[in-house]
Scaffold this motif. Sequence first.
Motif, PDB file in Angstrom:
ATOM      1  N   UNK A  54      33.008 -10.675 -14.910  1.00 30.72           N
ATOM      2  CA  UNK A  54      33.134 -10.002 -16.200  1.00 30.72           C
ATOM      3  C   UNK A  54      32.031  -8.967 -16.433  1.00 30.72           C
ATOM      4  N   UNK A  55      31.260  -8.716 -15.378  1.00 28.62           N
ATOM      5  CA  UNK A  55      30.153  -7.775 -15.502  1.00 28.62           C
ATOM      6  C   UNK A  55      30.586  -6.420 -16.038  1.00 28.62           C
ATOM      7  N   UNK A  56      31.819  -6.065 -15.735  1.00 25.87           N
ATOM      8  CA  UNK A  56      32.299  -4.732 -16.148  1.00 25.87           C
ATOM      9  C   UNK A  56      32.362  -4.578 -17.673  1.00 25.87           C
ATOM     10  N   UNK A  57      32.400  -5.702 -18.378  1.00 27.73           N
ATOM     11  CA  UNK A  57      32.445  -5.639 -19.846  1.00 27.73           C
ATOM     12  C   UNK A  57      31.071  -5.384 -20.463  1.00 27.73           C
ATOM     13  N   UNK A  58      30.055  -5.495 -19.634  1.00 28.87           N
ATOM     14  CA  UNK A  58      28.696  -5.570 -20.167  1.00 28.87           C
ATOM     15  C   UNK A  58      27.894  -4.294 -19.990  1.00 28.87           C
ATOM     16  N   UNK A  59      28.600  -3.183 -19.898  1.00 29.95           N
ATOM     17  CA  UNK A  59      27.852  -1.938 -19.689  1.00 29.95           C
ATOM     18  C   UNK A  59      26.709  -1.799 -20.681  1.00 29.95           C
ATOM     19  N   UNK A  60      26.983  -2.255 -21.888  1.00 24.74           N
ATOM     20  CA  UNK A  60      25.985  -2.103 -22.942  1.00 24.74           C
ATOM     21  C   UNK A  60      24.727  -2.923 -22.646  1.00 24.74           C
ATOM     22  N   UNK A  61      24.952  -4.061 -22.004  1.00 24.38           N
ATOM     23  CA  UNK A  61      23.810  -4.950 -21.762  1.00 24.38           C
ATOM     24  C   UNK A  61      23.096  -4.635 -20.463  1.00 24.38           C
TER      25      UNK A  61
ATOM     26  N   UNK B  80      32.043 -14.201 -22.924  1.00 27.83           N
ATOM     27  CA  UNK B  80      30.949 -13.573 -22.170  1.00 27.83           C
ATOM     28  C   UNK B  80      30.246 -12.509 -23.008  1.00 27.83           C
ATOM     29  N   UNK B  81      31.031 -11.715 -23.728  1.00 27.29           N
ATOM     30  CA  UNK B  81      30.419 -10.636 -24.522  1.00 27.29           C
ATOM     31  C   UNK B  81      29.553 -11.219 -25.637  1.00 27.29           C
TER      32      UNK B  81
ATOM     33  N   UNK C 287      26.312 -12.642 -24.139  1.00 30.29           N
ATOM     34  CA  UNK C 287      25.315 -11.725 -23.582  1.00 30.29           C
ATOM     35  C   UNK C 287      24.798 -10.711 -24.584  1.00 30.29           C
TER      36      UNK C 287
ATOM     37  N   UNK D 156      35.493  -2.815 -26.076  1.00 30.07           N
ATOM     38  CA  UNK D 156      34.905  -3.135 -24.778  1.00 30.07           C
ATOM     39  C   UNK D 156      35.897  -3.819 -23.842  1.00 30.07           C
TER      40      UNK D 156
ATOM     41  N   UNK E 113      21.670  -8.928 -14.977  1.00 29.46           N
ATOM     42  CA  UNK E 113      21.412  -7.674 -15.668  1.00 29.46           C
ATOM     43  C   UNK E 113      22.332  -6.570 -15.188  1.00 29.46           C
ATOM     44  N   UNK E 114      23.097  -6.854 -14.125  1.00 27.32           N
ATOM     45  CA  UNK E 114      24.045  -5.879 -13.621  1.00 27.32           C
ATOM     46  C   UNK E 114      25.442  -6.486 -13.533  1.00 27.32           C
ATOM     47  N   UNK E 115      25.506  -7.681 -12.953  1.00 32.82           N
ATOM     48  CA  UNK E 115      26.803  -8.319 -12.770  1.00 32.82           C
ATOM     49  C   UNK E 115      26.970  -9.559 -13.642  1.00 32.82           C
ATOM     50  N   UNK E 116      25.873 -10.237 -13.855  1.00 33.62           N
ATOM     51  CA  UNK E 116      25.954 -11.370 -14.771  1.00 33.62           C
ATOM     52  C   UNK E 116      24.739 -11.291 -15.684  1.00 33.62           C
ATOM     53  N   UNK E 117      24.872 -12.000 -16.808  1.00 33.30           N
ATOM     54  CA  UNK E 117      23.897 -11.766 -17.870  1.00 33.30           C
ATOM     55  C   UNK E 117      23.378 -13.046 -18.464  1.00 33.30           C
TER      56      UNK E 117
END
Lengths: 223, 223, 265
Positions: A88-95, B31-32, B35, B48, C136-140
């Motif tokens: 789901x990393x693609x959703x997290x551009x903001x983070x 996830x959003x 994070x 998003x 920070x890139x793929x997981x958070x």
Amino acid sequence: MTDETEQTAAPEEKSLFEAPPMGEQERMVEAILFASAEPVTVRELNDRMPHGADAAEALVHLRKRYEGRGVRVVKVGDAYAIRTAPDLGFLMQKEQVETRKLSRAAIETLAIIAYHQPVTRAEIEEIRGVSVSRGTVDQLLDMEWIRFGRRKMTPGRPVTFVVTQHFLDHFGLESARDLPGLKELRAAGLLDNRLPPGALPTTPEDEDLVEETNEGQSELFED
Amino acid sequence: MTDETEQTAAPEEKSLFEAPPMGEQERMVEAILFASAEPVTVRELNDRMPHGADAAEALVHLRKRYEGRGVRVVKVGDAYAIRTAPDLGFLMQKEQVETRKLSRAAIETLAIIAYHQPVTRAEIEEIRGVSVSRGTVDQLLDMEWIRFGRRKMTPGRPVTFVVTQHFLDHFGLESARDLPGLKELRAAGLLDNRLPPGALPTTPEDEDLVEETNEGQSELFED
Amino acid sequence: MTDDFIEKAKREAVQDRLAAEALIVDVDGFEGPLDLLLTLSRTQKVDLRKISILQLARQYLAFVEKAKQLRIELAADYLVMAAWLAFLKSRLLLPPDPEEEGPSGEELAAHLAFQLERLQAMRTAAARLMARDRMGRDFFARGIPEDVTKTRIVTYSATLLDLMQGYARLRTKDEFRPFVMDRDSVFTMEEALDRMRGLIGFAGQWTDLTSYLPEGWESDPKKRRSATASTFAAALQLAKEGKVNLRQDGTFGRIELRQKEADHD
């Protein structure tokens, strides 16, 4: 380890003196892990939970519960953390945080430390064939990806470097044993500390060095 | 707005253009929210998430999923966030116990109270030769080592201080009478100076502990 | 066809030359001689385990030669490596001399091959590591961590001994005045003045000031110093009060004192 925990948990649960039910314990672990950005050790969990609680067992349940969800319970060294699912990393551009661009030297040095730890500066230099610049090591220390390990029992007692929990966390590794390709590299003898032939007759110190390295590695890589 | 979204979501889901299944959408929202550094609005979630997703509906599912868990999905204004379940707030507190040495003023005040109880503030000041700060008495009261005794039957009816059971427990005393007298202190080498004979009581004024109207006290303080 | 072949050979020669020059231009970009060797070894297009170290040594020496022609300054470690490879080359080419000590050319070559393979392995490992899903890139991690509020509980401790000593200190303070410093060897000015006032009536004659030192204070240097200072100060005070006259016959000379009334006599 899980078996052990379960075995000891059963009698404890019977005596159930003060410990809350396992469902409650699971909620507690959930709350603590959610609240923390940093991995939390089982010990710390137990310290914060009511007397008699068994965080290790609660963790087993919690991990199962979050399987396939948007966030997961991951193991980082001897600690646990909740992290978003990597798909789901693609959703997290903001983070997304702009990670400092690491030089090739820094990346190689990091890999050498990770795969050869505990490793001295001289050993890193031997592998890379160039001297390690102070800046490279400083940068890795600064990022908290490496730290100083125990000194080697060789002449001069040089300091060693090892990778940190933060390193494991960053690269999503449960432990240094899970480094990609570690087994193959070891099987191929590429992690051996092979000295140049005849450069020096094998002195007792050298034997120590080899032994030390193996010890260090077994500590780190073999449970 | 929610209604609108729902109305448009239905046909879109039928056309199944790109919108991921609701389970996936729920994972995404999860996830959003996890994070994100701030609560997230439905609008932002939709922005998003992939085209055609319905964050509002996914949120309903997610909120239900977290009901009764260690963390919950809460509404903050018009945005959503994951928060610790209120009943587990106690886990977010870590108690750090720090032991400090009691100040000299506090020890002396305490000693006077123990040896002379019940004793008024004025009497303490007379013995110490300096005024007793409010903080010192408050600290001792706070520690539950002293408490208020009966008022003195003297003009102004001043309050008195006595030591507590907690004090006795802490110092391993059966009663304040067990405190060694000056003679014993000297015998134990705790006093190294010579003492003018008869100048001081050799035992604590423990009789006063029982009888609050006392002569011993008046002898001591009112001369 | 032959022409084609020649054409091709020419083209390859040109390419090789260009490649070699590119290497040289990039020499700063290399992470040392081992890195350069690893890059050169790729031109052999074989598994690193089957690499010809002899050929590699030749390539490296050719590279260094070329750099010299182009008057490019090579760092010392590149030249050290060149010297070592030249030595290795001769070892590999000449039949082994049974008299000669030390490792054989094959052993040295094998170690160099191992070093190259190990460096390559580390590079591959590094690349695989960096390609992992990364935080920070793929997981958070948690975006709104709820900090653990640390409530600091301060407990104060005191022992029974503290208590008793505290009390003893209080109840005996009148006797020993704990804050007064040890004055065993200090003769105060007040004491001197007291003493002088008593004695002054007898000072009809000029008398040496030192004769006024109190008994028992003359021999111990510490006591003597203190008594002299205070007696002198007391004498000045008495002179100020008009009770005595003082005289001194020269710098550092004796100081003498006489009762003032004696003057009128």
